[in-house]
Design a protein around this motif. Sequence first.
Motif, PDB file in Angstrom:
ATOM      1  N   GLN A  16       0.828  -1.211   0.000  1.00 33.29           N
ATOM      2  CA  GLN A  16       0.000   0.000   0.000  1.00 33.29           C
ATOM      3  C   GLN A  16       0.859   1.257   0.000  1.00 33.29           C
ATOM      4  O   GLN A  16       0.571   2.226  -0.706  1.00 33.29           O
ATOM      5  CB  GLN A  16      -0.926   0.005   1.212  1.00 33.29           C
ATOM      6  CG  GLN A  16      -1.832   1.236   1.283  1.00 33.29           C
ATOM      7  CD  GLN A  16      -2.679   1.258   2.545  1.00 33.29           C
ATOM      8  OE1 GLN A  16      -2.601   0.362   3.372  1.00 33.29           O
ATOM      9  NE2 GLN A  16      -3.477   2.284   2.691  1.00 33.29           N
ATOM     10  N   LYS A  17       1.940   1.220   0.787  1.00 28.88           N
ATOM     11  CA  LYS A  17       2.834   2.376   0.859  1.00 28.88           C
ATOM     12  C   LYS A  17       3.475   2.642  -0.489  1.00 28.88           C
ATOM     13  O   LYS A  17       3.601   3.803  -0.927  1.00 28.88           O
ATOM     14  CB  LYS A  17       3.895   2.150   1.929  1.00 28.88           C
ATOM     15  CG  LYS A  17       4.774   3.356   2.177  1.00 28.88           C
ATOM     16  CD  LYS A  17       5.735   3.085   3.322  1.00 28.88           C
ATOM     17  CE  LYS A  17       6.605   4.316   3.590  1.00 28.88           C
ATOM     18  NZ  LYS A  17       7.555   4.076   4.702  1.00 28.88           N
TER      19      LYS A  17
ATOM     20  N   VAL B  88       0.896   4.274  -2.824  1.00 31.23           N
ATOM     21  CA  VAL B  88       0.687   5.691  -2.496  1.00 31.23           C
ATOM     22  C   VAL B  88       1.842   6.534  -2.998  1.00 31.23           C
ATOM     23  O   VAL B  88       1.648   7.609  -3.584  1.00 31.23           O
ATOM     24  CB  VAL B  88       0.502   5.861  -0.971  1.00 31.23           C
ATOM     25  CG1 VAL B  88       0.493   7.341  -0.595  1.00 31.23           C
ATOM     26  CG2 VAL B  88      -0.790   5.195  -0.509  1.00 31.23           C
TER      27      VAL B  88
ATOM     28  N   GLN C 195      -4.443   6.855   8.187  1.00 32.15           N
ATOM     29  CA  GLN C 195      -3.452   6.440   7.197  1.00 32.15           C
ATOM     30  C   GLN C 195      -4.115   6.074   5.873  1.00 32.15           C
ATOM     31  O   GLN C 195      -3.638   6.458   4.791  1.00 32.15           O
ATOM     32  CB  GLN C 195      -2.650   5.260   7.736  1.00 32.15           C
ATOM     33  CG  GLN C 195      -1.483   4.849   6.836  1.00 32.15           C
ATOM     34  CD  GLN C 195      -0.674   3.724   7.454  1.00 32.15           C
ATOM     35  OE1 GLN C 195      -1.159   2.977   8.292  1.00 32.15           O
ATOM     36  NE2 GLN C 195       0.575   3.600   7.030  1.00 32.15           N
TER      37      GLN C 195
ATOM     38  N   GLY D  74      -3.909   8.363   2.341  1.00 28.83           N
ATOM     39  CA  GLY D  74      -3.363   7.690   1.157  1.00 28.83           C
ATOM     40  C   GLY D  74      -4.276   7.780  -0.046  1.00 28.83           C
ATOM     41  O   GLY D  74      -3.854   7.503  -1.176  1.00 28.83           O
TER      42      GLY D  74
END
Length: 322
Positions: free
Chosen positions: A2-3, A6, A198, A202
Amino acid sequence: MQKMTVQWMETHQASLYLVGLALGACAGLLLPAAAGPAEAAILPVLALLLYVTFLGVPFGRFGPAIRDWRFVMTILVVNFLAVPVVVWVLSRIVADDQVLLVGVLFVLLTPCIDYVIVFAGLAGGDEQRLLAATPLLMLGQMLLLPLHLWLFVGAEFVAAVEFAPFVEAFVLIILIPLAAAALTQCAARTRAGRVVVQTATGAMVPLMVATLAVVVASQVAGVGAQLGSLLRVIPVYILFAAVMVPIGMAAGRLGGVDTAGRRAIVFSGVTRNSLVVLPLVLALPAEFDLAPLVVVTQTLVELLVMVVLIVLIPRLIPGRRR
Protein backbone atom coordinates in the motif's frame (compact mmCIF):
# COMPACT_ATOMS: atom_id res chain seq x y z
CA MET A 1 2.47 -2.73 -0.96
CA GLN A 2 0.00 0.00 0.00
CA LYS A 3 2.83 2.38 0.86
CA MET A 4 4.51 1.76 -2.50
CA THR A 5 1.21 2.39 -4.32
CA VAL A 6 0.69 5.69 -2.50
CA GLN A 7 4.25 6.78 -3.26
CA TRP A 8 3.79 5.88 -6.93
CA MET A 9 0.57 7.92 -7.14
CA GLU A 10 2.21 10.91 -5.47
CA THR A 11 5.17 10.73 -7.85
CA HIS A 12 2.91 10.61 -10.92
CA GLN A 13 0.12 12.82 -9.58
CA ALA A 14 0.28 15.45 -12.33
CA SER A 15 -0.13 12.78 -15.02
CA LEU A 16 -2.97 11.17 -13.07
CA TYR A 17 -4.79 14.51 -12.82
CA LEU A 18 -4.57 14.92 -16.58
CA VAL A 19 -6.01 11.42 -16.92
CA GLY A 20 -8.87 12.45 -14.62
CA LEU A 21 -9.57 15.51 -16.76
CA ALA A 22 -9.50 13.39 -19.93
CA LEU A 23 -11.79 10.72 -18.47
CA GLY A 24 -14.25 13.35 -17.31
CA ALA A 25 -14.27 15.01 -20.73
CA CYS A 26 -14.83 11.69 -22.51
CA ALA A 27 -17.63 10.69 -20.16
CA GLY A 28 -19.35 14.07 -20.46
CA LEU A 29 -19.13 14.17 -24.26
CA LEU A 30 -19.90 10.51 -25.02
CA LEU A 31 -22.57 10.08 -22.32
CA PRO A 32 -24.49 13.37 -22.00
CA ALA A 33 -26.90 11.70 -19.54
CA ALA A 34 -23.99 11.41 -17.08
CA ALA A 35 -23.88 15.18 -16.60
CA GLY A 36 -26.71 15.22 -14.06
CA PRO A 37 -25.35 12.52 -11.73
CA ALA A 38 -21.83 13.95 -12.08
CA GLU A 39 -23.03 17.42 -11.08
CA ALA A 40 -24.83 15.96 -8.05
CA ALA A 41 -21.59 14.23 -7.05
CA ILE A 42 -19.44 17.39 -7.07
CA LEU A 43 -20.19 18.64 -3.55
CA PRO A 44 -19.95 15.21 -1.83
CA VAL A 45 -16.69 14.36 -3.59
CA LEU A 46 -15.27 17.82 -2.90
CA ALA A 47 -16.28 17.60 0.78
CA LEU A 48 -14.59 14.19 1.05
CA LEU A 49 -11.46 15.53 -0.66
CA LEU A 50 -11.25 18.40 1.80
CA TYR A 51 -11.88 16.06 4.73
CA VAL A 52 -8.83 14.06 3.67
CA THR A 53 -6.87 17.29 3.18
CA PHE A 54 -7.78 18.52 6.65
CA LEU A 55 -6.66 15.19 8.13
CA GLY A 56 -3.14 16.11 7.08
CA VAL A 57 -3.28 19.48 8.85
CA PRO A 58 -1.93 19.31 12.43
CA PHE A 59 -4.62 21.15 14.38
CA GLY A 60 -2.22 21.60 17.28
CA ARG A 61 -0.28 24.09 15.14
CA PHE A 62 -3.40 25.90 13.95
CA GLY A 63 -3.00 28.77 16.45
CA PRO A 64 0.41 29.94 15.20
CA ALA A 65 -0.90 29.81 11.63
CA ILE A 66 -3.73 32.21 12.51
CA ARG A 67 -1.29 34.58 14.23
CA ASP A 68 1.02 34.82 11.21
CA TRP A 69 -0.06 38.37 10.38
CA ARG A 70 2.43 38.74 7.51
CA PHE A 71 0.85 35.85 5.63
CA VAL A 72 -2.74 36.85 6.48
CA MET A 73 -2.29 40.50 5.47
CA THR A 74 -0.49 39.55 2.25
CA ILE A 75 -3.16 37.07 1.16
CA LEU A 76 -5.92 39.61 1.90
CA VAL A 77 -4.12 42.34 -0.06
CA VAL A 78 -3.62 40.03 -3.04
CA ASN A 79 -7.26 38.87 -3.14
CA PHE A 80 -9.12 42.05 -2.21
CA LEU A 81 -6.89 44.85 -3.51
CA ALA A 82 -4.84 43.45 -6.39
CA VAL A 83 -7.41 41.03 -7.83
CA PRO A 84 -10.25 43.60 -8.29
CA VAL A 85 -7.90 45.89 -10.23
CA VAL A 86 -6.73 43.02 -12.46
CA VAL A 87 -10.31 41.81 -12.95
CA TRP A 88 -11.59 45.25 -13.88
CA VAL A 89 -8.86 45.64 -16.51
CA LEU A 90 -9.29 42.15 -18.00
CA SER A 91 -13.10 42.27 -17.89
CA ARG A 92 -13.00 45.16 -20.41
CA ILE A 93 -12.48 42.40 -23.00
CA VAL A 94 -16.12 41.31 -22.53
CA ALA A 95 -17.57 44.55 -21.14
CA ASP A 96 -19.83 44.97 -24.19
CA ASP A 97 -21.76 41.78 -23.26
CA GLN A 98 -23.37 42.06 -19.82
CA VAL A 99 -24.05 38.32 -19.46
CA LEU A 100 -20.41 37.41 -20.11
CA LEU A 101 -19.28 40.29 -17.91
CA VAL A 102 -21.43 39.17 -14.97
CA GLY A 103 -20.17 35.58 -15.18
CA VAL A 104 -16.55 36.72 -15.35
CA LEU A 105 -16.96 39.10 -12.40
CA PHE A 106 -18.69 36.55 -10.18
CA VAL A 107 -16.00 33.94 -10.58
CA LEU A 108 -12.84 36.07 -10.72
CA LEU A 109 -13.70 38.36 -7.78
CA THR A 110 -14.12 35.46 -5.33
CA PRO A 111 -11.03 33.67 -3.94
CA CYS A 112 -11.24 29.90 -3.66
CA ILE A 113 -11.87 28.37 -0.22
CA ASP A 114 -11.87 24.67 -1.03
CA TYR A 115 -9.61 22.78 -3.44
CA VAL A 116 -7.01 25.58 -3.44
CA ILE A 117 -5.87 24.05 -0.13
CA VAL A 118 -5.28 20.73 -1.87
CA PHE A 119 -3.47 22.15 -4.89
CA ALA A 120 -1.31 24.46 -2.78
CA GLY A 121 -0.32 21.56 -0.55
CA LEU A 122 0.62 19.43 -3.54
CA ALA A 123 2.97 22.21 -4.69
CA GLY A 124 4.59 22.53 -1.26
CA GLY A 125 2.43 25.42 -0.09
CA ASP A 126 1.39 25.86 3.53
CA GLU A 127 -2.07 24.29 3.94
CA GLN A 128 -2.25 25.25 7.63
CA ARG A 129 -1.98 29.00 7.10
CA LEU A 130 -4.16 28.84 4.00
CA LEU A 131 -6.82 26.98 5.96
CA ALA A 132 -6.51 29.50 8.80
CA ALA A 133 -7.14 32.34 6.33
CA THR A 134 -10.22 30.63 4.83
CA PRO A 135 -12.84 32.25 7.13
CA LEU A 136 -11.39 35.70 6.37
CA LEU A 137 -11.39 35.00 2.63
CA MET A 138 -14.99 33.80 2.81
CA LEU A 139 -16.15 36.77 4.88
CA GLY A 140 -14.25 39.21 2.68
CA GLN A 141 -15.83 38.00 -0.55
CA MET A 142 -19.32 37.93 0.98
CA LEU A 143 -18.95 41.56 2.02
CA LEU A 144 -17.05 42.89 -0.99
CA LEU A 145 -18.64 41.00 -3.90
CA PRO A 146 -21.85 43.09 -3.75
CA LEU A 147 -19.75 46.26 -3.65
CA HIS A 148 -17.63 45.19 -6.62
CA LEU A 149 -20.70 44.15 -8.62
CA TRP A 150 -22.32 47.49 -7.79
CA LEU A 151 -19.23 49.34 -9.02
CA PHE A 152 -18.71 47.23 -12.15
CA VAL A 153 -22.31 46.43 -13.17
CA GLY A 154 -24.77 48.60 -11.21
CA ALA A 155 -27.09 48.70 -8.19
CA GLU A 156 -30.11 47.26 -10.03
CA PHE A 157 -28.25 44.06 -10.83
CA VAL A 158 -26.96 43.62 -7.25
CA ALA A 159 -30.53 43.76 -5.93
CA ALA A 160 -31.37 40.64 -7.99
CA VAL A 161 -28.60 38.46 -6.49
CA GLU A 162 -29.26 35.92 -3.69
CA PHE A 163 -26.18 35.44 -1.47
CA ALA A 164 -27.46 32.68 0.85
CA PRO A 165 -25.67 29.88 -1.11
CA PHE A 166 -22.35 31.34 0.10
CA VAL A 167 -23.15 30.36 3.69
CA GLU A 168 -24.53 26.95 2.70
CA ALA A 169 -21.42 26.10 0.67
CA PHE A 170 -19.11 27.24 3.48
CA VAL A 171 -20.87 24.93 5.96
CA LEU A 172 -21.03 21.89 3.65
CA ILE A 173 -17.59 22.16 2.07
CA ILE A 174 -15.47 23.63 4.88
CA LEU A 175 -17.00 23.44 8.37
CA ILE A 176 -18.39 19.89 8.30
CA PRO A 177 -15.26 18.27 6.75
CA LEU A 178 -13.07 20.33 9.11
CA ALA A 179 -15.00 19.17 12.20
CA ALA A 180 -14.96 15.57 10.98
CA ALA A 181 -11.20 15.72 10.42
CA ALA A 182 -10.63 17.16 13.90
CA LEU A 183 -12.68 14.34 15.47
CA THR A 184 -10.80 11.76 13.41
CA GLN A 185 -7.47 13.15 14.58
CA CYS A 186 -8.65 12.84 18.17
CA ALA A 187 -9.56 9.20 17.49
CA ALA A 188 -6.13 8.61 15.94
CA ARG A 189 -4.74 7.96 19.42
CA THR A 190 -6.18 4.46 19.05
CA ARG A 191 -4.85 1.83 16.65
CA ALA A 192 -8.10 1.74 14.67
CA GLY A 193 -8.08 5.53 14.41
CA ARG A 194 -4.52 5.54 13.08
CA VAL A 195 -5.51 3.02 10.41
CA VAL A 196 -8.41 5.24 9.34
CA VAL A 197 -6.17 8.32 9.10
CA GLN A 198 -3.45 6.44 7.20
CA THR A 199 -5.94 4.96 4.74
CA ALA A 200 -7.74 8.25 4.19
CA THR A 201 -4.61 10.32 3.61
CA GLY A 202 -3.36 7.69 1.16
CA ALA A 203 -6.51 8.28 -0.89
CA MET A 204 -5.68 11.94 -1.60
CA VAL A 205 -4.56 11.48 -5.21
CA PRO A 206 -7.46 9.19 -6.26
CA LEU A 207 -9.94 11.60 -4.67
CA MET A 208 -8.43 14.52 -6.56
CA VAL A 209 -8.65 12.52 -9.80
CA ALA A 210 -12.31 11.74 -9.03
CA THR A 211 -13.06 15.39 -8.26
CA LEU A 212 -11.54 16.58 -11.52
CA ALA A 213 -13.37 13.89 -13.46
CA VAL A 214 -16.85 14.62 -12.05
CA VAL A 215 -16.48 18.38 -12.43
CA VAL A 216 -15.46 18.08 -16.08
CA ALA A 217 -18.01 15.34 -16.85
CA SER A 218 -20.83 17.45 -15.41
CA GLN A 219 -20.12 20.55 -17.45
CA VAL A 220 -18.11 19.79 -20.58
CA ALA A 221 -21.17 19.05 -22.77
CA GLY A 222 -22.86 22.33 -21.83
CA VAL A 223 -19.69 24.27 -22.48
CA GLY A 224 -19.21 22.50 -25.81
CA ALA A 225 -22.74 23.38 -26.92
CA GLN A 226 -22.12 27.08 -26.25
CA LEU A 227 -18.44 27.12 -27.17
CA GLY A 228 -18.85 29.82 -29.81
CA SER A 229 -20.21 32.27 -27.24
CA LEU A 230 -17.78 31.20 -24.52
CA LEU A 231 -14.57 31.51 -26.54
CA ARG A 232 -14.35 35.19 -25.63
CA VAL A 233 -13.93 34.50 -21.91
CA ILE A 234 -11.18 31.89 -22.23
CA PRO A 235 -8.41 34.48 -22.91
CA VAL A 236 -9.64 36.45 -19.88
CA TYR A 237 -9.16 33.43 -17.61
CA ILE A 238 -5.76 32.51 -19.04
CA LEU A 239 -4.53 36.10 -18.74
CA PHE A 240 -5.84 36.30 -15.18
CA ALA A 241 -3.80 33.27 -14.12
CA ALA A 242 -0.74 34.51 -16.01
CA VAL A 243 -0.92 37.92 -14.30
CA MET A 244 -1.74 36.68 -10.79
CA VAL A 245 1.22 34.28 -10.57
CA PRO A 246 3.87 37.06 -10.64
CA ILE A 247 1.68 39.34 -8.51
CA GLY A 248 1.37 36.63 -5.85
CA MET A 249 5.09 35.92 -5.99
CA ALA A 250 5.96 39.61 -5.64
CA ALA A 251 3.46 40.17 -2.83
CA GLY A 252 4.80 37.21 -0.85
CA ARG A 253 8.35 38.42 -1.27
CA LEU A 254 7.50 42.01 -0.29
CA GLY A 255 5.49 40.75 2.69
CA GLY A 256 8.47 38.81 4.00
CA VAL A 257 6.62 35.48 3.78
CA ASP A 258 8.57 32.22 3.71
CA THR A 259 8.69 29.74 0.82
CA ALA A 260 5.65 27.63 1.74
CA GLY A 261 3.60 30.73 2.50
CA ARG A 262 4.52 32.41 -0.79
CA ARG A 263 3.49 29.31 -2.74
CA ALA A 264 0.15 29.28 -0.92
CA ILE A 265 -0.39 32.98 -1.66
CA VAL A 266 0.20 32.42 -5.37
CA PHE A 267 -2.34 29.60 -5.47
CA SER A 268 -4.86 31.67 -3.52
CA GLY A 269 -4.48 34.58 -5.93
CA VAL A 270 -4.90 32.38 -9.01
CA THR A 271 -7.60 29.95 -7.83
CA ARG A 272 -11.20 31.18 -7.85
CA ASN A 273 -14.38 30.14 -6.03
CA SER A 274 -16.24 28.75 -9.04
CA LEU A 275 -17.93 25.80 -7.33
CA VAL A 276 -19.28 28.02 -4.55
CA VAL A 277 -20.50 30.93 -6.69
CA LEU A 278 -22.13 28.64 -9.27
CA PRO A 279 -25.37 28.32 -7.21
CA LEU A 280 -25.53 32.12 -6.96
CA VAL A 281 -25.19 32.49 -10.72
CA LEU A 282 -27.77 29.77 -11.36
CA ALA A 283 -30.24 31.82 -9.29
CA LEU A 284 -29.89 34.90 -11.54
CA PRO A 285 -32.80 36.03 -13.75
CA ALA A 286 -33.48 34.10 -16.97
CA GLU A 287 -31.72 36.62 -19.21
CA PHE A 288 -28.42 35.54 -17.58
CA ASP A 289 -28.85 31.87 -18.51
CA LEU A 290 -25.40 31.76 -20.16
CA ALA A 291 -23.62 33.13 -17.06
CA PRO A 292 -23.38 29.72 -15.28
CA LEU A 293 -21.52 28.29 -18.27
CA VAL A 294 -19.19 31.30 -18.14
CA VAL A 295 -18.39 30.30 -14.56
CA VAL A 296 -17.98 26.62 -15.48
CA THR A 297 -15.63 27.52 -18.33
CA GLN A 298 -13.38 29.19 -15.77
CA THR A 299 -13.39 25.95 -13.75
CA LEU A 300 -12.27 23.91 -16.76
CA VAL A 301 -9.51 26.39 -17.63
CA GLU A 302 -8.44 26.63 -14.00
CA LEU A 303 -8.15 22.88 -13.51
CA LEU A 304 -5.67 22.70 -16.38
CA VAL A 305 -3.79 25.70 -14.95
CA MET A 306 -3.63 24.05 -11.51
CA VAL A 307 -2.08 20.88 -12.90
CA VAL A 308 0.60 23.03 -14.55
CA LEU A 309 1.19 25.13 -11.42
CA ILE A 310 1.71 22.05 -9.23
CA VAL A 311 4.86 21.43 -11.26
CA LEU A 312 5.77 25.06 -12.05
CA ILE A 313 5.44 26.88 -8.71
CA PRO A 314 8.05 24.82 -6.78
CA ARG A 315 10.49 25.79 -9.54
CA LEU A 316 9.52 29.46 -9.56
CA ILE A 317 9.62 29.62 -5.74
CA PRO A 318 12.39 27.17 -4.81
CA GLY A 319 13.28 26.27 -1.28
CA ARG A 320 12.20 23.99 1.49
CA ARG A 321 8.91 24.16 3.35
CA ARG A 322 9.04 25.59 6.84
